[in-house]
Design a protein around this motif. Structure first.
Motif, short mmCIF file in Angstrom:
data_model
loop_
_atom_site.label_atom_id
_atom_site.label_comp_id
_atom_site.label_asym_id
_atom_site.label_seq_id
_atom_site.Cartn_x
_atom_site.Cartn_y
_atom_site.Cartn_z
N PHE A 29 0.80 -1.22 0.00
CA PHE A 29 0.00 0.00 0.00
C PHE A 29 0.83 1.27 0.00
O PHE A 29 0.47 2.24 -0.61
CB PHE A 29 -0.93 0.02 1.22
CG PHE A 29 -2.08 -0.92 1.11
CD1 PHE A 29 -2.54 -1.59 2.21
CD2 PHE A 29 -2.71 -1.12 -0.10
CE1 PHE A 29 -3.61 -2.45 2.11
CE2 PHE A 29 -3.78 -1.98 -0.22
CZ PHE A 29 -4.23 -2.65 0.91
N SER A 30 1.92 1.27 0.74
CA SER A 30 2.59 2.52 1.04
C SER A 30 3.07 3.26 -0.20
O SER A 30 3.16 4.48 -0.21
CB SER A 30 3.75 2.29 1.99
OG SER A 30 4.70 1.43 1.38
N THR A 31 3.38 2.54 -1.25
CA THR A 31 3.91 3.19 -2.45
C THR A 31 3.01 3.01 -3.66
O THR A 31 3.38 3.39 -4.77
CB THR A 31 5.31 2.64 -2.79
OG1 THR A 31 5.22 1.23 -2.99
CG2 THR A 31 6.29 2.94 -1.67
N ASN A 32 1.84 2.45 -3.46
CA ASN A 32 0.95 2.18 -4.57
C ASN A 32 -0.35 2.96 -4.48
O ASN A 32 -0.89 3.15 -3.39
CB ASN A 32 0.61 0.69 -4.65
CG ASN A 32 1.66 -0.11 -5.37
OD1 ASN A 32 1.72 -0.14 -6.60
ND2 ASN A 32 2.53 -0.74 -4.61
N TYR A 33 -0.82 3.39 -5.65
CA TYR A 33 -2.18 3.84 -5.73
C TYR A 33 -3.05 2.60 -5.57
O TYR A 33 -2.72 1.51 -6.07
CB TYR A 33 -2.49 4.47 -7.07
CG TYR A 33 -1.85 5.81 -7.34
CD1 TYR A 33 -0.74 6.26 -6.65
CD2 TYR A 33 -2.38 6.65 -8.33
CE1 TYR A 33 -0.18 7.49 -6.91
CE2 TYR A 33 -1.83 7.88 -8.60
CZ TYR A 33 -0.71 8.30 -7.89
OH TYR A 33 -0.15 9.51 -8.17
N MET A 34 -4.19 2.74 -4.88
CA MET A 34 -5.11 1.62 -4.68
C MET A 34 -6.50 2.01 -5.17
O MET A 34 -6.89 3.19 -5.10
CB MET A 34 -5.18 1.24 -3.21
CG MET A 34 -3.88 0.72 -2.63
SD MET A 34 -3.32 -0.83 -3.41
CE MET A 34 -4.69 -1.92 -3.03
N GLY A 35 -7.23 1.02 -5.64
CA GLY A 35 -8.56 1.32 -6.17
C GLY A 35 -9.58 0.26 -5.80
O GLY A 35 -9.23 -0.88 -5.49
N TRP A 36 -10.83 0.68 -5.83
CA TRP A 36 -11.96 -0.23 -5.71
C TRP A 36 -12.64 -0.32 -7.08
O TRP A 36 -12.90 0.71 -7.72
CB TRP A 36 -12.97 0.26 -4.68
CG TRP A 36 -12.57 -0.04 -3.27
CD1 TRP A 36 -11.96 0.80 -2.39
CD2 TRP A 36 -12.77 -1.27 -2.57
NE1 TRP A 36 -11.74 0.17 -1.20
CE2 TRP A 36 -12.24 -1.10 -1.28
CE3 TRP A 36 -13.33 -2.49 -2.91
CZ2 TRP A 36 -12.26 -2.12 -0.32
CZ3 TRP A 36 -13.36 -3.50 -1.96
CH2 TRP A 36 -12.83 -3.31 -0.69
N PHE A 37 -12.90 -1.54 -7.48
CA PHE A 37 -13.56 -1.83 -8.75
C PHE A 37 -14.87 -2.56 -8.44
O PHE A 37 -15.03 -3.15 -7.36
CB PHE A 37 -12.69 -2.74 -9.61
CG PHE A 37 -11.33 -2.20 -9.94
CD1 PHE A 37 -10.31 -2.18 -8.99
CD2 PHE A 37 -11.06 -1.72 -11.21
CE1 PHE A 37 -9.05 -1.68 -9.30
CE2 PHE A 37 -9.80 -1.23 -11.54
CZ PHE A 37 -8.81 -1.22 -10.57
N ARG A 38 -15.77 -2.57 -9.40
CA ARG A 38 -16.97 -3.38 -9.23
C ARG A 38 -17.38 -3.98 -10.56
O ARG A 38 -17.10 -3.41 -11.63
CB ARG A 38 -18.12 -2.57 -8.63
CG ARG A 38 -18.70 -1.50 -9.51
CD ARG A 38 -19.75 -0.72 -8.73
NE ARG A 38 -20.37 0.33 -9.53
CZ ARG A 38 -21.21 1.24 -9.06
NH1 ARG A 38 -21.53 1.21 -7.75
NH2 ARG A 38 -21.75 2.14 -9.84
N GLN A 39 -18.05 -5.12 -10.46
CA GLN A 39 -18.52 -5.81 -11.65
C GLN A 39 -19.91 -6.35 -11.39
O GLN A 39 -20.10 -7.20 -10.52
CB GLN A 39 -17.57 -6.95 -12.02
CG GLN A 39 -17.91 -7.63 -13.34
CD GLN A 39 -16.81 -8.57 -13.80
OE1 GLN A 39 -15.98 -9.02 -13.02
NE2 GLN A 39 -16.79 -8.86 -15.10
N ALA A 40 -20.85 -5.84 -12.15
CA ALA A 40 -22.23 -6.32 -12.09
C ALA A 40 -22.39 -7.48 -13.06
O ALA A 40 -21.62 -7.60 -14.02
CB ALA A 40 -23.20 -5.19 -12.44
N PRO A 41 -23.39 -8.33 -12.85
CA PRO A 41 -23.58 -9.48 -13.75
C PRO A 41 -23.71 -9.06 -15.20
O PRO A 41 -24.49 -8.15 -15.53
CB PRO A 41 -24.89 -10.09 -13.23
CG PRO A 41 -24.95 -9.71 -11.80
CD PRO A 41 -24.34 -8.33 -11.74
N GLY A 42 -22.92 -9.69 -16.06
CA GLY A 42 -22.98 -9.41 -17.48
C GLY A 42 -22.32 -8.11 -17.91
O GLY A 42 -22.44 -7.73 -19.08
N LYS A 43 -21.64 -7.45 -16.99
CA LYS A 43 -21.01 -6.17 -17.33
C LYS A 43 -19.52 -6.21 -17.06
O LYS A 43 -19.01 -7.11 -16.39
CB LYS A 43 -21.67 -5.04 -16.52
CG LYS A 43 -23.12 -4.84 -16.86
CD LYS A 43 -23.66 -3.58 -16.19
CE LYS A 43 -25.10 -3.33 -16.61
NZ LYS A 43 -25.65 -2.09 -15.97
#
Length: 115
Positions: A29-43
């Motif tokens: 974490f300390s040196t990285n950008y972090m992200g949240w992703f999401r995936q809906a069914p069929g997308k």
């Protein structure tokens, strides 16, 4: 080997809140950008929020004003506070580095918002 484990998902009514957590087994974490992703069914899987190593944040328009990403580098954990949830937020949520590292994709955590 670095592993990302997401937790905190669940079933909530529209307008409710959830807090997701992503814990890393390694010191990424300390040196990285972090992200949240999401995936809906069929997308496709889409990025919804990211945070820089310095704490600056950015959000997809669809969640701006409702979601807040934060990080605790001492705990190797990144969070996603989700408020005023809508049925269209229903998806499996994943965390990863930015840009995403294929080997870091975990199982994700399911978020289901009922109307």
């Amino acid at each position: 080997q670095v592993q990302l484990v997401e937790s905190g998902g669940g079933l909530v009514q529209a307008g409710g809140s959830l807090r997701l957590s992503c814990a890393a087994s390694g010191r990424i974490f300390s040196t990285n950008y972090m992200g949240w992703f999401r995936q809906a069914p069929g997308k496709q899987r889409n990025l919804v929020a990211h945070i820089t190593s310095g704490g600056s944040t950015n959000y997809a328009d669809s969640v701006k004003g409702r979601f807040t990403i934060s990080r605790d580098n001492t705990k190797n954990t990144v969070y996603l506070q989700m408020n005023n949830l809508k049925p269209e937020d229903t998806a499996v949520y994943y965390c990863n580095t930015i840009p995403a590292t294929f080997a870091y994709w975990g199982q994700g955590t399911q978020v289901t918002v009922s109307s």
